[in-house]
Scaffold this motif. Structure first.
Motif, short mmCIF file in Angstrom:
data_model
loop_
_atom_site.label_atom_id
_atom_site.label_comp_id
_atom_site.label_asym_id
_atom_site.label_seq_id
_atom_site.Cartn_x
_atom_site.Cartn_y
_atom_site.Cartn_z
N LEU A 7 0.83 -1.20 0.00
CA LEU A 7 0.00 0.00 0.00
C LEU A 7 0.87 1.26 0.00
O LEU A 7 0.63 2.19 -0.77
CB LEU A 7 -0.92 0.00 1.22
CG LEU A 7 -1.91 1.16 1.23
CD1 LEU A 7 -3.30 0.65 1.54
CD2 LEU A 7 -1.51 2.21 2.21
N ILE A 8 1.90 1.28 0.83
CA ILE A 8 2.81 2.43 0.89
C ILE A 8 3.58 2.55 -0.42
O ILE A 8 3.74 3.65 -0.95
CB ILE A 8 3.76 2.31 2.10
CG1 ILE A 8 2.96 2.32 3.40
CG2 ILE A 8 4.80 3.43 2.09
CD1 ILE A 8 3.74 1.90 4.64
N GLN A 13 4.65 5.41 -5.63
CA GLN A 13 4.81 5.27 -7.07
C GLN A 13 3.90 6.19 -7.88
O GLN A 13 4.13 6.37 -9.07
CB GLN A 13 4.56 3.82 -7.50
CG GLN A 13 5.64 2.87 -7.06
CD GLN A 13 5.29 1.42 -7.35
OE1 GLN A 13 4.12 1.06 -7.48
NE2 GLN A 13 6.31 0.57 -7.42
N THR A 14 2.91 6.79 -7.25
CA THR A 14 2.03 7.71 -7.97
C THR A 14 2.72 9.03 -8.29
O THR A 14 2.22 9.80 -9.10
CB THR A 14 0.73 8.02 -7.18
OG1 THR A 14 1.07 8.73 -5.99
CG2 THR A 14 -0.04 6.75 -6.88
N VAL A 15 3.86 9.28 -7.66
CA VAL A 15 4.60 10.52 -7.87
C VAL A 15 5.68 10.25 -8.92
O VAL A 15 6.51 9.35 -8.74
CB VAL A 15 5.22 11.04 -6.56
CG1 VAL A 15 5.96 12.34 -6.78
CG2 VAL A 15 4.16 11.18 -5.48
N LEU A 54 8.92 14.19 7.52
CA LEU A 54 8.09 13.13 8.09
C LEU A 54 8.10 13.19 9.62
O LEU A 54 7.08 13.03 10.27
CB LEU A 54 8.56 11.75 7.62
CG LEU A 54 8.31 11.41 6.16
CD1 LEU A 54 8.92 10.06 5.82
CD2 LEU A 54 6.84 11.43 5.81
N ARG A 55 9.26 13.45 10.18
CA ARG A 55 9.41 13.50 11.64
C ARG A 55 8.62 14.67 12.23
O ARG A 55 8.02 14.56 13.29
CB ARG A 55 10.88 13.63 12.00
CG ARG A 55 11.18 13.57 13.49
CD ARG A 55 12.67 13.62 13.78
NE ARG A 55 13.34 12.48 13.19
CZ ARG A 55 14.36 12.58 12.31
NH1 ARG A 55 14.80 13.76 11.93
NH2 ARG A 55 14.90 11.50 11.82
N ILE A 90 3.93 10.13 2.99
CA ILE A 90 5.05 9.97 2.06
C ILE A 90 4.66 10.55 0.71
O ILE A 90 5.43 11.30 0.09
CB ILE A 90 5.47 8.49 1.97
CG1 ILE A 90 6.23 8.11 3.25
CG2 ILE A 90 6.33 8.23 0.72
CD1 ILE A 90 6.58 6.66 3.37
N GLN A 91 3.47 10.23 0.24
CA GLN A 91 3.00 10.76 -1.04
C GLN A 91 2.91 12.29 -0.98
O GLN A 91 3.31 12.97 -1.93
CB GLN A 91 1.64 10.15 -1.37
CG GLN A 91 1.09 10.57 -2.72
CD GLN A 91 -0.28 9.97 -2.96
OE1 GLN A 91 -1.11 9.91 -2.05
NE2 GLN A 91 -0.50 9.50 -4.17
N GLU A 92 2.43 12.83 0.11
CA GLU A 92 2.31 14.27 0.28
C GLU A 92 3.67 14.98 0.25
O GLU A 92 3.84 15.97 -0.46
CB GLU A 92 1.60 14.56 1.61
CG GLU A 92 1.45 16.03 1.94
CD GLU A 92 0.83 16.23 3.32
OE1 GLU A 92 0.68 17.39 3.70
OE2 GLU A 92 0.50 15.24 4.01
N VAL A 93 4.63 14.45 0.98
CA VAL A 93 5.96 15.06 1.03
C VAL A 93 6.62 15.02 -0.35
O VAL A 93 7.17 16.03 -0.81
CB VAL A 93 6.85 14.39 2.09
CG1 VAL A 93 8.29 14.85 1.97
CG2 VAL A 93 6.32 14.67 3.50
#
Length: 99
Positions: A7-8, A13-15, A54-55, A90-93
């Motif tokens: 899922l992650i 991979q969408t980016v 992320l942190r 992750i996708q957002e960053v």
């Protein structure tokens, strides 16, 4: 663990400019490890900057360095459903850093 990792991986991979690999150590810890790497020409972000973003987010997410312009993570300590939060962050960053 494999479904959570997948899922992650799909979210990352969408980016465009992102590549992923999943490895499973043959000895010891058999949990899948996801490595997410990105092309710095497309996503001008260092590994350290990615980790800090992320942190500093809510919730705080910890990942390890996967090398230059890459991070690594495992999902074995996540509670059910937390993989969705990790995937979204992750996708957002990655998306926000894209040029």
């Amino acid at each position: 663990w494999e479904q959570r990792t997948a899922l992650i991986e799909r979210a990352a991979q969408t980016v465009s400019g992102v590549t992923t690999t999943v490895t499973r150590p043959p000895l010891g810890n058999h949990t899948p490890t996801l490595k997410i790497a990105w092309d710095p020409a497309v996503i001008p972000l260092t590994t350290k900057e990615f980790q800090e973003k992320l942190r500093e987010g809510n919730p705080s997410i910890e990942v390890t360095s996967g090398g230059t312009h890459a991070i690594s993570l495992t999902t074995w300590m996540l509670k059910p459903g937390q993989e969705k939060t990790v995937a979204n962050r992750i996708q957002e960053v990655l998306s926000q850093a894209k040029v």
